[in-house]
Design a protein around this motif. Structure first.
Motif, short mmCIF file in Angstrom:
data_model
loop_
_atom_site.label_atom_id
_atom_site.label_comp_id
_atom_site.label_asym_id
_atom_site.label_seq_id
_atom_site.Cartn_x
_atom_site.Cartn_y
_atom_site.Cartn_z
N GLY A 40 0.82 -1.21 0.00
CA GLY A 40 0.00 0.00 0.00
C GLY A 40 0.85 1.25 0.00
N ILE A 41 1.98 1.21 0.70
CA ILE A 41 2.88 2.36 0.72
C ILE A 41 3.42 2.62 -0.68
N VAL A 42 3.78 1.55 -1.38
CA VAL A 42 4.33 1.71 -2.73
C VAL A 42 3.29 2.31 -3.66
N LEU A 43 2.07 1.77 -3.61
CA LEU A 43 1.05 2.17 -4.58
C LEU A 43 0.39 3.50 -4.26
N THR A 44 0.20 3.80 -2.97
CA THR A 44 -0.55 5.00 -2.60
C THR A 44 0.32 6.15 -2.14
N VAL A 45 1.57 5.89 -1.81
CA VAL A 45 2.45 6.95 -1.33
C VAL A 45 3.59 7.20 -2.30
N VAL A 46 4.35 6.16 -2.61
CA VAL A 46 5.56 6.33 -3.42
C VAL A 46 5.22 6.65 -4.87
#
Length: 273
Positions: free
Chosen positions: A178-184
């Protein structure tokens, strides 16, 4: 208020002229009858009375099918390359595991092999998998060459993303994916645009695989179709230039559409914070 600098403006206009002149010359040549192409004095202005050559190129040849096929291959290569490169780029940037340096080296190593050396083994593999004479086969072959480049481009952008942002998302309960897709991914959007241009141009311009793997005329890409106009005894130069001009326009339009993101993406990895 910025001060107008005439010398800078002249320099920019000169560079724009140099960059645009090949397109202009293709356009002029496409509107020059064959009898005048090899005259003593070059024709510098287009003869607009010859514009029907473009209509003939679109109606009497398979150019429309070729352009559509090239667009499918280029867009498919771009989308698949970005999808496959995001997670490896994040792993190279953030994760520490045995063989990390070796993985990065192998990605670089793939760029040392020219496409011509891989045509025969890929042809055999695609024949076994039923991917010959399909646009999907071209997309997969092109993606194999663009993913390593796109991965390293995205890695540089991810390196510049502050780790504190990811830590905050993790504290809020966001998973690693989720961090990769929604933040990074949103933070590196300009670099994604720059990588998309590279992948798109590779898929749009690729010739070797398209010439080897496709035998159906209706499935040819525009790069192969353009080469088919070159005859053994004669070549209709003005027709070739008309087709070439039409073939160039989609790539130019695509670049102009994303160019501001490309500029931002080229510099995003150089400043951290």
């Amino acid at each position: 208020m910025a001060r107008f600098r005439p010398f800078h403006a002249i320099a920019v206009l000169a560079l724009l002229g140099v960059a645009a002149f090949p397109l202009y010359w293709m356009f002029v040549t496409s509107l020059t009858p064959s009898a005048r192409l090899f005259g003593a004095a070059p024709q510098m202005l287009p003869d607009l009375a010859q514009l029907p050559v473009y209509l003939d190129a679109l109606t009497t040849t398979s150019l429309r099918h070729w352009l559509f096929n090239s667009m499918v291959v280029a867009v498919g290569t771009t989308v698949l390359s970005l999808l496959l490169a995001v997670l490896p780029a994040y792993a190279l940037s953030r994760l520490k595991f045995p063989g990390l340096l070796l993985l990065g080296f192998v990605l670089f190593l793939t760029q040392m092999l020219p496409e011509a050396m891989l045509v025969v083994p890929l042809y055999d593999i695609f024949a076994r998998l039923g991917l010959l004479n399909t646009l999907l086969g071209l997309i997969l072959a092109n993606t194999a060459f663009t993913v390593p480049v796109v991965t390293w481009i995205l890695k540089g952008a991810i390196d510049a993303v502050p780790g504190e942002i990811e830590e905050a998302a993790h504290i809020d309960g966001c998973s690693r994916l989720g961090i990769v897709l929604t933040v990074v991914v949103p933070l590196i959007a300009p670099t994604l645009a720059a990588a998309a241009v590279i992948a798109f141009f590779h898929g749009w311009n690729e010739y070797v695989f398209a010439q080897t793997f496709i035998s159906d005329d209706q499935l040819r890409t525009a790069s192969v179709g353009l080469a088919s106009f070159v005859g053994e005894l004669s070549t209709p130069v003005h027709t070739v230039m008309a087709v070439g001009f039409i073939y160039t326009l989609p790539a130019v339009v695509f670049y102009l559409f994303v160019q501001r993101y490309v500029v931002a993406g080229m510099t995003s990895g150089g400043v951290k914070g």
